[in-house]
Design a protein around this motif. Sequence first.
Motif, short mmCIF file in Angstrom:
data_model
loop_
_atom_site.label_atom_id
_atom_site.label_comp_id
_atom_site.label_asym_id
_atom_site.label_seq_id
_atom_site.Cartn_x
_atom_site.Cartn_y
_atom_site.Cartn_z
N ASP A 28 0.73 -1.13 0.07
CA ASP A 28 -0.21 -0.07 0.01
C ASP A 28 0.86 1.17 -0.11
OD1 ASP A 28 -2.28 -1.43 -0.02
OD2 ASP A 28 -2.78 -1.49 2.21
N GLN A 29 0.60 2.06 -1.06
CA GLN A 29 1.39 3.33 -1.09
C GLN A 29 0.51 4.63 -1.31
OE1 GLN A 29 3.14 1.95 -4.72
NE2 GLN A 29 4.97 1.29 -3.84
N ASP A 30 0.90 5.80 -0.80
CA ASP A 30 0.35 6.94 -1.12
C ASP A 30 1.79 7.54 -2.13
OD1 ASP A 30 -1.80 6.48 0.04
OD2 ASP A 30 -1.74 7.91 1.65
N ILE A 31 1.26 8.10 -3.28
CA ILE A 31 2.10 8.86 -3.96
C ILE A 31 1.87 10.35 -4.08
CG2 ILE A 31 3.36 9.02 -6.26
CD1 ILE A 31 2.07 6.34 -6.72
N PRO A 88 -0.29 4.49 4.74
CA PRO A 88 0.08 3.25 4.16
C PRO A 88 1.59 2.92 4.49
CG PRO A 88 0.33 5.36 2.84
CD PRO A 88 -0.58 5.48 4.22
N LYS A 89 1.91 1.84 4.23
CA LYS A 89 3.29 1.27 4.40
C LYS A 89 4.61 2.29 3.92
CE LYS A 89 6.13 -2.72 4.72
NZ LYS A 89 6.45 -4.23 4.40
N GLU A 90 4.33 2.77 2.63
CA GLU A 90 5.03 3.65 1.80
C GLU A 90 4.47 4.71 1.37
OE1 GLU A 90 8.01 0.09 -0.34
OE2 GLU A 90 6.80 1.39 -1.30
N ILE A 91 5.16 5.92 1.51
CA ILE A 91 4.72 7.36 1.04
C ILE A 91 5.90 7.63 0.01
CG2 ILE A 91 4.27 9.79 1.64
CD1 ILE A 91 3.27 8.73 4.45
N ILE A 92 5.63 7.79 -1.18
CA ILE A 92 6.44 8.26 -2.24
C ILE A 92 6.40 9.74 -2.53
CG2 ILE A 92 7.30 7.76 -4.55
CD1 ILE A 92 5.88 4.85 -4.32
N VAL A 93 7.40 10.34 -2.42
CA VAL A 93 7.62 11.94 -2.83
C VAL A 93 8.67 12.00 -3.99
CG1 VAL A 93 6.63 12.50 -0.59
CG2 VAL A 93 8.92 12.16 -0.93
N GLU A 94 8.50 13.23 -4.50
CA GLU A 94 9.31 13.42 -5.65
C GLU A 94 10.86 13.93 -5.12
OE1 GLU A 94 7.64 16.29 -8.30
OE2 GLU A 94 6.58 17.11 -6.53
N GLU A 95 10.88 14.49 -4.17
CA GLU A 95 12.22 15.14 -3.77
C GLU A 95 12.32 14.86 -2.01
OE1 GLU A 95 11.82 19.68 -3.79
OE2 GLU A 95 10.62 18.88 -5.38
N GLU A 96 13.51 15.25 -1.73
CA GLU A 96 13.79 15.06 -0.05
C GLU A 96 12.98 16.39 0.49
OE1 GLU A 96 15.28 13.07 1.86
OE2 GLU A 96 16.39 11.90 0.46
N ILE A 97 12.66 15.90 1.86
CA ILE A 97 11.82 16.79 2.61
C ILE A 97 12.38 17.03 3.87
CG2 ILE A 97 9.47 15.92 1.73
CD1 ILE A 97 8.95 14.44 4.21
N ASP A 98 12.18 18.24 4.45
CA ASP A 98 12.51 18.58 5.86
C ASP A 98 12.11 17.44 6.97
OD1 ASP A 98 13.76 20.90 4.91
OD2 ASP A 98 12.16 22.23 5.52
N GLU A 99 12.72 17.33 7.78
CA GLU A 99 12.65 16.44 8.95
C GLU A 99 12.25 15.09 8.54
OE1 GLU A 99 9.69 19.37 10.36
OE2 GLU A 99 10.85 19.23 12.06
#
Length: 379
Positions: free
Chosen positions: A23-26, A83-94
Amino acid sequence: RDQIAALEKVLEKQKISSTDLVDQDIIAMARGFDTTCLTVFFVREGNIIEREPFILSNTEGAERKEILAAFIKQFYDGASFIPKEIIVEEEIDEREAIEAWLSAKKGSRVKIIVPKRGEKRDLIEMVAENAMAYLEQKETFEERQKIRNEKAMEDLKRYLGLEKLPRRIEAFDISNTQGTESVASMVVFENGMPKKEDYRRFKIKTVEGPNDFESMKEVIFRRFKRGLEGDEKFKDLPDLVVIDGGKGQLRYALEALKELNLNHIPAIGLAKEFEHVFVEGKSDPIILPRDSEALYLLQRVRDEAHRFAVTYHRKLRSARNLKSVLEEIPSIGKVRRKALLDAFGSLENIKRASVEELSKVPGMNKKSAIAVYEFFHKA
C-alpha cells in the motif's frame, strides 16, 4: 490542441498500475505564482484506486521541501489509514522525524521514499504531471471567474448609480416557521466571491411572531451598531447591502441605517418573484438585463443568504424538537438533555446509541442510560 494533447497524455499515463502490492500514497506538487497544488494518488494492492488534489494558497517564498513536509504532517495527522510507503518526488524537511511519527501512529514501520529511477519514479512523475494539469485548469477557471466578477461589479455600479465598485457586498435574509425560531443570516461577498469567515447569524430577540419587516430592521441595526462600537467581527463596512425582499423589507432596513447615521451606505432589495431591484427614493424597480453578470452576482449573493438562514433555522428547530422529545423521558433533566445533545448531535444518533455509549456521556449513569434506551426501544 497542445493542451488537449497534454491532458490526454496525463490521462493515458494514469492507466498505469503498479506491480508492487505494498500500500502506497504517492504525493507530488505543482507550483503557480502564489498557489501550490499537491496531488495524492492512493495505491492499494498494486492498483491506483483514487486521486485527490489539494490547493494551498499564499505559498510564495516557501521552499518545496518545506511545503511538502508541512502538508504530510497535516494530511496524516487526521488520516484514518496510513500506508506502508509514502512516495515523494524530492527530499523533505525532518524526514526521519516524520517517518518515526507516522510509524508510531500506524503501529508499524512507515517509509518515505524518494525514487530516482524505475516504476516508482514513473509514478511520481505521472502524479506531478497530474498536479500541474489540475493547477493550470484551476488557475484558468479562476482567472475567467475574476474577469466575470469584475464586470459584474462594474455593471452593478452603473445600473445602481453607485459612487464606487461594490467590492464588499453584505446580504441579509430572515427565516422562521410561523414566527417561531426566527433567525437572520448575513453573508459576505468580496470581489464577487463568498467570504465565509465573515458570515454571521442572528437569533431574532425583540420581535414577536412572524414579522419579517421588524426582524430585518432588528438585524440590520444590531449588525451595524456592533460595527460602530468597534466589534472586530463587524468592523468592515460594506459597499452595498442586499436585502432579500421587496419594498417593505428594504424600507425597514433603511430605517435602521438612518437611526445609526449610516444612510450613506447603499442598500437595495431584491424581490424573488421577478428579480426586481428596489432602491431608496424610487417607486418603480430597476430591472436588470436577464443575462447580465450584475444580476447573476446579486442572485448568487441573495441565494447564499437564504441558504445560510434556512440552514440555521432548521438546526435550531431540530434542536428544539429533540429537546421536547427528551423532556418526556423520566430522570432526564435539563443538564442531561444538554449533555446528550452535545454528545450525539441528533435524535437519530441518540436512538442508535447503546446503553454503554449512553452511560459514558458526562452526567449520565447506568440507570439513566437504560431509561433513555428503553424509551426509544419500546416494544
